[in-house]
Design a protein around this motif. Structure first.
Motif, short mmCIF file in Angstrom:
data_model
loop_
_atom_site.label_atom_id
_atom_site.label_comp_id
_atom_site.label_asym_id
_atom_site.label_seq_id
_atom_site.Cartn_x
_atom_site.Cartn_y
_atom_site.Cartn_z
N MET B 1 -93.59 -12.20 108.64
CA MET B 1 -93.12 -13.57 108.46
C MET B 1 -93.96 -14.51 109.34
N LYS B 2 -94.32 -15.62 108.75
CA LYS B 2 -95.13 -16.58 109.50
C LYS B 2 -94.24 -17.70 110.06
N PHE B 3 -94.45 -17.99 111.32
CA PHE B 3 -93.72 -19.06 112.01
C PHE B 3 -94.70 -20.21 112.19
N THR B 4 -94.34 -21.37 111.67
CA THR B 4 -95.29 -22.49 111.69
C THR B 4 -94.66 -23.75 112.28
N VAL B 5 -95.33 -24.32 113.25
CA VAL B 5 -94.96 -25.63 113.80
C VAL B 5 -95.98 -26.62 113.26
N ASN B 6 -95.48 -27.60 112.50
CA ASN B 6 -96.38 -28.46 111.73
C ASN B 6 -96.18 -29.94 112.07
N GLY B 7 -97.13 -30.48 112.83
CA GLY B 7 -97.12 -31.93 113.11
C GLY B 7 -95.89 -32.41 113.85
N LEU B 8 -95.39 -31.58 114.75
CA LEU B 8 -94.12 -31.88 115.41
C LEU B 8 -94.28 -32.98 116.47
N SER B 9 -93.42 -33.98 116.39
CA SER B 9 -93.43 -35.06 117.39
C SER B 9 -92.01 -35.32 117.86
N LYS B 10 -91.89 -35.66 119.14
CA LYS B 10 -90.59 -35.99 119.69
C LYS B 10 -90.75 -37.07 120.75
N ARG B 11 -89.94 -38.10 120.64
CA ARG B 11 -89.95 -39.13 121.67
C ARG B 11 -88.51 -39.42 122.08
N TYR B 12 -88.34 -39.83 123.31
CA TYR B 12 -87.06 -40.30 123.80
C TYR B 12 -87.25 -41.77 124.18
N LYS B 13 -86.60 -42.66 123.42
CA LYS B 13 -86.81 -44.10 123.53
C LYS B 13 -88.32 -44.38 123.37
N THR B 14 -88.97 -44.89 124.39
CA THR B 14 -90.40 -45.20 124.22
C THR B 14 -91.29 -44.12 124.82
N SER B 15 -90.67 -43.04 125.32
CA SER B 15 -91.46 -41.98 125.97
C SER B 15 -91.82 -40.90 124.95
N HIS B 16 -93.10 -40.77 124.68
CA HIS B 16 -93.55 -39.76 123.72
C HIS B 16 -93.76 -38.43 124.45
N ILE B 17 -92.93 -37.46 124.15
CA ILE B 17 -92.99 -36.17 124.82
C ILE B 17 -93.96 -35.23 124.08
N LEU B 18 -93.81 -35.17 122.78
CA LEU B 18 -94.69 -34.33 121.96
C LEU B 18 -95.28 -35.18 120.84
N THR B 19 -96.57 -34.98 120.57
CA THR B 19 -97.24 -35.77 119.54
C THR B 19 -98.08 -34.85 118.66
N ASN B 20 -97.63 -34.66 117.44
CA ASN B 20 -98.41 -33.90 116.46
C ASN B 20 -98.76 -32.49 116.97
N VAL B 21 -97.74 -31.74 117.33
CA VAL B 21 -97.93 -30.36 117.82
C VAL B 21 -98.05 -29.41 116.62
N ASN B 22 -99.13 -28.64 116.62
CA ASN B 22 -99.37 -27.68 115.54
C ASN B 22 -99.72 -26.31 116.12
N PHE B 23 -99.03 -25.28 115.69
CA PHE B 23 -99.46 -23.91 115.95
C PHE B 23 -98.67 -22.98 115.04
N ASP B 24 -99.15 -21.76 114.92
CA ASP B 24 -98.41 -20.79 114.11
C ASP B 24 -98.69 -19.39 114.62
N PHE B 25 -97.87 -18.46 114.21
CA PHE B 25 -98.13 -17.05 114.51
C PHE B 25 -97.41 -16.19 113.50
N ASP B 26 -97.94 -14.98 113.35
CA ASP B 26 -97.36 -14.00 112.44
C ASP B 26 -96.34 -13.18 113.21
N MET B 27 -95.08 -13.29 112.84
CA MET B 27 -94.02 -12.63 113.59
C MET B 27 -94.08 -11.12 113.49
N SER B 28 -94.84 -10.61 112.51
CA SER B 28 -94.95 -9.15 112.40
C SER B 28 -96.06 -8.60 113.30
N VAL B 29 -96.89 -9.50 113.84
CA VAL B 29 -98.01 -9.08 114.69
C VAL B 29 -97.75 -9.44 116.16
N CYS B 30 -97.29 -10.68 116.39
CA CYS B 30 -97.05 -11.15 117.76
C CYS B 30 -95.56 -11.13 118.05
#
Lengths: 87, 147
Positions: B1-30
């Motif tokens: 199974m592939k786990f994918t984080v795609n363009g994830l962004s999170k801000r609290y009010k005007t504070s940008h904590i995460l901006t366009n986070v991308n990564f993935d991994f194969d859950m059967s390998v890692c």
């Protein structure tokens, strides 16, 4: 899937080793573990993929186990502390 | 199974904590994936997003499985999030008494939680240990209880 946020914080060396052993055992049971850490030296003993975060983005992702020295060097390169041992 | 984080962004009010986070991994390998970085760089926020307890402002997380569940719905059933720190467990109570206390506070079924804890205690070989007061175990063993 286990999400462990800085699980080694506040642990002494023996307890850190025990924690890493526990994570390895869970991994052998095919549990997926995502662990956050600011200690590359410790986490290099168990992790199989690394996602380096910086400025709210992914700076780099690597797959496969990495030696402690390489991981520490990569950490210092990415976070502005220079290369300690160039291998 | 592939786990994918795609363009994830999170801000609290005007504070940008995460901006366009991308990564993935194969859950059967890692099986063990490390999120690396200094303190205050957004690791905990990313953890909370992956646990399905925080909603992103943009992007998503996906997992290619056979169900039609949203990631958040899948995560609430299939993930255990262990936050940093001890989060207010009562030192004078046993592990089971803590479980009973917090089950009551969150209006959850204590017996179901106790059965789950018993099965986890067997897995970690700490069946007798969880009968102790919480303050007696060393910190690493407390963390085992949290898992």
């Amino acid at each position: 899937m286990l999400l462990l946020d800085e699980p080694s914080n506040g642990l002494d060396i023996d307890a850190q080793k025990e924690l890493m052993t526990l994570m390895s055992k869970l991994s052998e049971l095919e549990k997926i573990i995502i662990v956050s850490s600011h200690d590359p030296e410790l986490i290099s003993t168990v992790a199989q993929s690394y996602v380096f975060l910086g400025n709210g983005r992914v700076l780099k992702q690597t797959f496969g186990q990495v030696s402690k020295e390489k991981l520490v060097n990569r950490y210092h390169q990415l976070y502005g502390l220079g290369v300690i041992n160039d291998d | 199974m592939k786990f994918t984080v795609n363009g994830l962004s999170k801000r609290y009010k005007t504070s940008h904590i995460l901006t366009n986070v991308n990564f993935d991994f194969d859950m059967s390998v890692c099986n063990i994936i490390a999120l690396i970085g200094p303190n205050g760089i957004g690791k905990t926020t990313l953890m909370r997003l992956m646990a399905g307890i925080t909603i992103p402002n943009a992007g998503d997380i996906s997992i290619d499985n056979s169900t039609n569940l949203t990631y958040e719905a899948w995560a609430r059933v299939n993930t255990i999030f262990v936050p940093a720190g001890e989060r207010g467990l009562r030192n004078k109570l046993t592990i089971y008494q803590n479980l009973e206390y917090f089950s009551a506070l969150s209006n959850q079924n204590y017996q179901e939680n106790a059965d789950h804890l018993t099965s986890l205690a067997k897995l970690f070989n700490i069946t007798n240990f969880v009968k102790n007061d919480f303050e007696k175990p060393q910190l690493v063993k407390r963390k085992r209880h949290l898992y």
